[in-house]
Design an enzyme around this catalytic site. Sequence first.
Site, PDB file in Angstrom:
ATOM      1  N   ASP A 140       0.846  -1.196   0.000  1.00 43.94           N
ATOM      2  CA  ASP A 140       0.000   0.000   0.000  1.00 43.94           C
ATOM      3  C   ASP A 140       0.883   1.249   0.000  1.00 43.94           C
ATOM      4  OD1 ASP A 140      -3.224   0.498   0.962  1.00 43.94           O
ATOM      5  OD2 ASP A 140      -1.831   2.181   1.088  1.00 43.94           O
ATOM      6  N   ILE A 141       0.482   2.216  -0.804  1.00 45.84           N
ATOM      7  CA  ILE A 141       1.269   3.445  -0.945  1.00 45.84           C
ATOM      8  C   ILE A 141       1.231   4.302   0.321  1.00 45.84           C
ATOM      9  CG2 ILE A 141      -0.523   4.986  -1.888  1.00 45.84           C
ATOM     10  CD1 ILE A 141       1.548   5.711  -4.105  1.00 45.84           C
ATOM     11  N   ASN A 190     -12.855  -3.311   2.784  1.00 43.81           N
ATOM     12  CA  ASN A 190     -13.771  -2.177   2.932  1.00 43.81           C
ATOM     13  C   ASN A 190     -14.779  -2.325   1.793  1.00 43.81           C
ATOM     14  OD1 ASN A 190     -12.248  -1.147   5.065  1.00 43.81           O
ATOM     15  ND2 ASN A 190     -10.920   0.002   3.687  1.00 43.81           N
ATOM     16  N   GLU A 230     -12.295   3.334  -1.058  1.00 40.30           N
ATOM     17  CA  GLU A 230     -11.986   4.470  -1.944  1.00 40.30           C
ATOM     18  C   GLU A 230     -11.718   4.017  -3.369  1.00 40.30           C
ATOM     19  OE1 GLU A 230      -8.797   6.609  -0.098  1.00 40.30           O
ATOM     20  OE2 GLU A 230     -10.090   7.293   1.549  1.00 40.30           O
ATOM     21  N   VAL A 231     -11.091   2.854  -3.513  1.00 45.63           N
ATOM     22  CA  VAL A 231     -10.780   2.336  -4.851  1.00 45.63           C
ATOM     23  C   VAL A 231     -11.796   1.241  -5.173  1.00 45.63           C
ATOM     24  CG1 VAL A 231      -9.061   1.209  -6.307  1.00 45.63           C
ATOM     25  CG2 VAL A 231      -8.324   2.865  -4.557  1.00 45.63           C
ATOM     26  N   HIS A 233     -10.237  -5.439  -3.289  1.00 49.93           N
ATOM     27  CA  HIS A 233      -8.902  -5.694  -2.739  1.00 49.93           C
ATOM     28  C   HIS A 233      -9.026  -6.065  -1.281  1.00 49.93           C
ATOM     29  CE1 HIS A 233      -9.855  -1.407  -2.403  1.00 49.93           C
ATOM     30  NE2 HIS A 233      -9.163  -1.400  -1.284  1.00 49.93           N
ATOM     31  N   HIS A 293      -7.095  -5.975   2.232  1.00 49.54           N
ATOM     32  CA  HIS A 293      -5.974  -5.365   2.974  1.00 49.54           C
ATOM     33  C   HIS A 293      -5.393  -6.410   3.936  1.00 49.54           C
ATOM     34  CE1 HIS A 293      -6.912  -0.964   2.271  1.00 49.54           C
ATOM     35  NE2 HIS A 293      -8.108  -1.461   2.031  1.00 49.54           N
TER      36      HIS A 293
HETATM   37  P1  AMP Z   1      -9.784   1.285   0.208  1.00 55.44           P
HETATM   38  O1  AMP Z   1     -10.018   2.517   1.013  1.00 55.44           O
HETATM   39  O2  AMP Z   1     -10.194   0.023   0.913  1.00 55.44           O
HETATM   40  O3  AMP Z   1     -10.382   1.405  -1.176  1.00 55.44           O
HETATM   41  O4  AMP Z   1      -8.223   1.155   0.058  1.00 55.44           O
HETATM   42  C1  AMP Z   1      -7.517   1.639  -1.043  1.00 55.44           C
HETATM   43  C2  AMP Z   1      -6.075   1.560  -0.671  1.00 55.44           C
HETATM   44  O5  AMP Z   1      -5.310   1.704  -1.843  1.00 55.44           O
HETATM   45  C3  AMP Z   1      -5.635   2.662   0.296  1.00 55.44           C
HETATM   46  O6  AMP Z   1      -5.086   2.066   1.465  1.00 55.44           O
HETATM   47  C4  AMP Z   1      -4.605   3.442  -0.503  1.00 55.44           C
HETATM   48  O7  AMP Z   1      -3.528   3.916   0.276  1.00 55.44           O
HETATM   49  C5  AMP Z   1      -4.145   2.418  -1.527  1.00 55.44           C
HETATM   50  N1  AMP Z   1      -3.631   2.959  -2.772  1.00 55.44           N
HETATM   51  C6  AMP Z   1      -4.185   3.922  -3.542  1.00 55.44           C
HETATM   52  N2  AMP Z   1      -3.422   4.157  -4.619  1.00 55.44           N
HETATM   53  C7  AMP Z   1      -2.378   3.305  -4.540  1.00 55.44           C
HETATM   54  C8  AMP Z   1      -1.230   3.061  -5.360  1.00 55.44           C
HETATM   55  N3  AMP Z   1      -1.015   3.748  -6.487  1.00 55.44           N
HETATM   56  N4  AMP Z   1      -0.341   2.121  -4.959  1.00 55.44           N
HETATM   57  C9  AMP Z   1      -0.542   1.433  -3.822  1.00 55.44           C
HETATM   58  N5  AMP Z   1      -1.603   1.610  -3.005  1.00 55.44           N
HETATM   59  C10 AMP Z   1      -2.498   2.547  -3.352  1.00 55.44           C
END
Ligand code: AMP
Length: 105
Positions: free
Chosen positions: A29-30, A85, A93-94, A98, A100
């Site tokens: 995770d970034i 999530n 958010e994405v 995925h 975690h």
């Molecule tokens: P969620 O809130 O469950 O959708 O988690 C999305 C996760 O993706 C967050 O923890 C972000 O920090 C992570 N994330 C977003 N963009 C990137 C990226 N380019 N590389 C790695 N992790 C990312």
Amino acid sequence: MSSIFTKIIEREIPADIEYEDEDVIVIHDIAPQAKHHLLIIPKKEIATLDDIDETNEYILRHMFEVARTITRKKGISQGYKAQFNVGKDGGQEVMHLHLHILSDI
Ligand code: AMP
């Protein structure tokens, strides 16, 4: 439009890749929320856990198999959190499924 994770899978944007096979990719995770924060991502773009059905549920089993393999390899298998999530109201958010994996070991 492709999700940011699809862009990573297609090498359009960089990421720290821990593992990859035919069906999933695992990246760091970034913005880590723990000492180890990995994301297990199916290559097929499924928006959320709520979009799992009998046609794609095999991927969940595979994601958890990969979780076991990766956490053993990294020496954190005795203590980690595995979290989905689900949806905007669930903190997602994405919109590309995925899992975690978080550990402070
Ligand atoms: P969620 O809130 O469950 O959708 O988690 C999305 C996760 O993706 C967050 O923890 C972000 O920090 C992570 N994330 C977003 N963009 C990137 C990226 N380019 N590389 C790695 N992790 C990312």
